[in-house]
Design a protein around this motif. Structure first.
Motif, PDB file in Angstrom:
ATOM      1  N   ALA A  77      -8.402   3.719  -6.260  1.00  0.00           N
ATOM      2  CA  ALA A  77      -9.247   4.346  -7.273  1.00  0.00           C
ATOM      3  C   ALA A  77      -8.597   4.246  -8.653  1.00  0.00           C
ATOM      4  O   ALA A  77      -7.377   4.370  -8.785  1.00  0.00           O
ATOM      5  CB  ALA A  77      -9.469   5.816  -6.929  1.00  0.00           C
ATOM      6  N   PRO A  78      -9.421   4.049  -9.685  1.00  0.00           N
ATOM      7  CA  PRO A  78      -8.876   4.100 -11.042  1.00  0.00           C
ATOM      8  C   PRO A  78      -8.362   5.513 -11.321  1.00  0.00           C
ATOM      9  O   PRO A  78      -8.919   6.496 -10.820  1.00  0.00           O
ATOM     10  CB  PRO A  78     -10.072   3.743 -11.927  1.00  0.00           C
ATOM     11  N   CYS A  79      -7.302   5.594 -12.090  1.00  0.00           N
ATOM     12  CA  CYS A  79      -6.714   6.900 -12.397  1.00  0.00           C
ATOM     13  C   CYS A  79      -5.920   6.789 -13.699  1.00  0.00           C
ATOM     14  O   CYS A  79      -5.808   5.712 -14.289  1.00  0.00           O
ATOM     15  CB  CYS A  79      -5.814   7.370 -11.254  1.00  0.00           C
ATOM     16  N   LYS A  80      -5.365   7.908 -14.114  1.00  0.00           N
ATOM     17  CA  LYS A  80      -4.582   7.922 -15.352  1.00  0.00           C
ATOM     18  C   LYS A  80      -3.393   6.952 -15.272  1.00  0.00           C
ATOM     19  O   LYS A  80      -3.106   6.233 -16.218  1.00  0.00           O
ATOM     20  CB  LYS A  80      -4.092   9.339 -15.636  1.00  0.00           C
ATOM     21  N   LYS A  81      -2.742   6.927 -14.123  1.00  0.00           N
ATOM     22  CA  LYS A  81      -1.558   6.071 -13.953  1.00  0.00           C
ATOM     23  C   LYS A  81      -1.907   4.585 -14.105  1.00  0.00           C
ATOM     24  O   LYS A  81      -1.089   3.792 -14.573  1.00  0.00           O
ATOM     25  CB  LYS A  81      -0.935   6.322 -12.586  1.00  0.00           C
ATOM     26  N   THR A  82      -3.139   4.178 -13.703  1.00  0.00           N
ATOM     27  CA  THR A  82      -3.554   2.774 -13.821  1.00  0.00           C
ATOM     28  C   THR A  82      -4.300   2.514 -15.133  1.00  0.00           C
ATOM     29  O   THR A  82      -4.830   1.423 -15.323  1.00  0.00           O
ATOM     30  CB  THR A  82      -4.457   2.356 -12.647  1.00  0.00           C
ATOM     31  N   HIS A  83      -4.363   3.533 -15.973  1.00  0.00           N
ATOM     32  CA  HIS A  83      -5.045   3.433 -17.265  1.00  0.00           C
ATOM     33  C   HIS A  83      -6.516   3.041 -17.096  1.00  0.00           C
ATOM     34  O   HIS A  83      -7.063   2.263 -17.874  1.00  0.00           O
ATOM     35  CB  HIS A  83      -4.296   2.484 -18.208  1.00  0.00           C
ATOM     36  N   GLY A  84      -7.125   3.624 -16.037  1.00  0.00           N
ATOM     37  CA  GLY A  84      -8.549   3.446 -15.820  1.00  0.00           C
ATOM     38  C   GLY A  84      -8.958   2.228 -15.032  1.00  0.00           C
ATOM     39  O   GLY A  84     -10.137   2.050 -14.749  1.00  0.00           O
ATOM     40  N   GLU A 121       0.831  -1.206   0.000  1.00  0.00           N
ATOM     41  CA  GLU A 121       0.000   0.000   0.000  1.00  0.00           C
ATOM     42  C   GLU A 121       0.868   1.260   0.000  1.00  0.00           C
ATOM     43  O   GLU A 121       0.643   2.191  -0.774  1.00  0.00           O
ATOM     44  CB  GLU A 121      -0.932   0.005   1.212  1.00  0.00           C
ATOM     45  N   LYS A 122       1.858   1.302   0.855  1.00  0.00           N
ATOM     46  CA  LYS A 122       2.766   2.454   0.925  1.00  0.00           C
ATOM     47  C   LYS A 122       3.454   2.685  -0.425  1.00  0.00           C
ATOM     48  O   LYS A 122       3.549   3.817  -0.900  1.00  0.00           O
ATOM     49  CB  LYS A 122       3.798   2.238   2.028  1.00  0.00           C
ATOM     50  N   HIS A 123       3.920   1.610  -1.028  1.00  0.00           N
ATOM     51  CA  HIS A 123       4.579   1.697  -2.337  1.00  0.00           C
ATOM     52  C   HIS A 123       3.642   2.323  -3.376  1.00  0.00           C
ATOM     53  O   HIS A 123       4.035   3.233  -4.106  1.00  0.00           O
ATOM     54  CB  HIS A 123       5.028   0.298  -2.777  1.00  0.00           C
ATOM     55  N   LEU A 124       2.393   1.840  -3.425  1.00  0.00           N
ATOM     56  CA  LEU A 124       1.449   2.345  -4.435  1.00  0.00           C
ATOM     57  C   LEU A 124       1.021   3.780  -4.139  1.00  0.00           C
ATOM     58  O   LEU A 124       0.864   4.586  -5.072  1.00  0.00           O
ATOM     59  CB  LEU A 124       0.242   1.408  -4.545  1.00  0.00           C
ATOM     60  N   VAL A 125       0.847   4.117  -2.878  1.00  0.00           N
ATOM     61  CA  VAL A 125       0.534   5.506  -2.517  1.00  0.00           C
ATOM     62  C   VAL A 125       1.693   6.416  -2.940  1.00  0.00           C
ATOM     63  O   VAL A 125       1.464   7.504  -3.492  1.00  0.00           O
ATOM     64  CB  VAL A 125       0.222   5.630  -1.006  1.00  0.00           C
ATOM     65  N   ASN A 126       2.922   5.986  -2.703  1.00  0.00           N
ATOM     66  CA  ASN A 126       4.090   6.771  -3.121  1.00  0.00           C
ATOM     67  C   ASN A 126       4.166   6.938  -4.640  1.00  0.00           C
ATOM     68  O   ASN A 126       4.779   7.888  -5.132  1.00  0.00           O
ATOM     69  CB  ASN A 126       5.380   6.148  -2.600  1.00  0.00           C
ATOM     70  N   LYS A 127       3.537   6.031  -5.387  1.00  0.00           N
ATOM     71  CA  LYS A 127       3.492   6.124  -6.849  1.00  0.00           C
ATOM     72  C   LYS A 127       2.300   6.958  -7.329  1.00  0.00           C
ATOM     73  O   LYS A 127       2.088   7.116  -8.518  1.00  0.00           O
ATOM     74  CB  LYS A 127       3.424   4.729  -7.481  1.00  0.00           C
ATOM     75  N   GLY A 128       1.488   7.462  -6.375  1.00  0.00           N
ATOM     76  CA  GLY A 128       0.389   8.344  -6.729  1.00  0.00           C
ATOM     77  C   GLY A 128      -0.999   7.734  -6.694  1.00  0.00           C
ATOM     78  O   GLY A 128      -1.988   8.417  -6.995  1.00  0.00           O
ATOM     79  N   LEU A 129      -1.123   6.466  -6.325  1.00  0.00           N
ATOM     80  CA  LEU A 129      -2.442   5.848  -6.260  1.00  0.00           C
ATOM     81  C   LEU A 129      -3.130   6.234  -4.948  1.00  0.00           C
ATOM     82  O   LEU A 129      -2.467   6.486  -3.944  1.00  0.00           O
ATOM     83  CB  LEU A 129      -2.340   4.328  -6.380  1.00  0.00           C
ATOM     84  N   VAL A 130      -4.470   6.261  -5.000  1.00  0.00           N
ATOM     85  CA  VAL A 130      -5.255   6.686  -3.851  1.00  0.00           C
ATOM     86  C   VAL A 130      -6.144   5.532  -3.379  1.00  0.00           C
ATOM     87  O   VAL A 130      -7.003   5.065  -4.131  1.00  0.00           O
ATOM     88  CB  VAL A 130      -6.140   7.906  -4.221  1.00  0.00           C
TER      89      VAL A 130
END
Length: 149
Positions: free
Chosen positions: A116-123, A91-100
């Motif tokens: 949450a889906p986002c631009k970084k995860t391509h939706g 979780e910490k790793h993904l939050v540091n990469k910008g995921l929420v």
């Protein structure tokens, strides 16, 4: 290794029983459930075999947005889930990469974080799970919902 394996693919469906029957017939899919998950606001069928998880909303304000996805996109792949060795570190790793993170669950020995889906995860909605057993996701949810294993 923090991210151990691709665990399952989540698919939003209108009729969970129909989806289970279709994939059982087409590809010999087998499932735990469906479970009525009132906490999240969905019905969910978890994979025993085939790696597909089906979700359908139980109410319009479900916590992971399945109602809105079905309205805007129709039935579709919505989430990719990974088994991790350490959920807090992942979780910490993904939050540091910008995921929420939008939701966290703990059920018996299974832990899950939904992002949450986002631009970084391509939706895609990204989900991480930590569980002790070979098929722990299904087993721990069976235990949580009081279903036989």
């Amino acid at each position: 290794m923090l991210f151990e394996k691709l665990d399952r693919i989540g698919i939003a469906v209108l009729n969970i029983e129909e989806a289970m029957a279709d994939y059982a017939e087409m590809m010999d899919g087998a499932y735990y459930g469906p479970f009525e998950d009132d906490e999240v606001g969905i019905d969910v069928a978890l994979p025993r075999r085939l790696g597909l998880e089906f979700v359908s909303p139980r109410r319009p304000d479900d916590k992971i947005g399945i109602t809105e996805i079905l309205k805007t996109k129709g039935e579709c792949v919505t989430a990719v889930c990974w088994k991790v060795s350490d959920i807090e570190a992942a979780e910490k790793h993904l939050v540091n990469k910008g995921l929420v993170p939008i939701m966290k669950l703990s059920r018996c020995a299974m832990k899950e974080v939904v992002f949450a889906p986002c631009k970084k995860t391509h939706g895609l909605t990204v989900v991480i799970n930590e569980y002790p057993h070979t098929d722990g996701l299904g087993i721990e949810n069976c235990r949580h919902f009081g279903h036989p294993i």
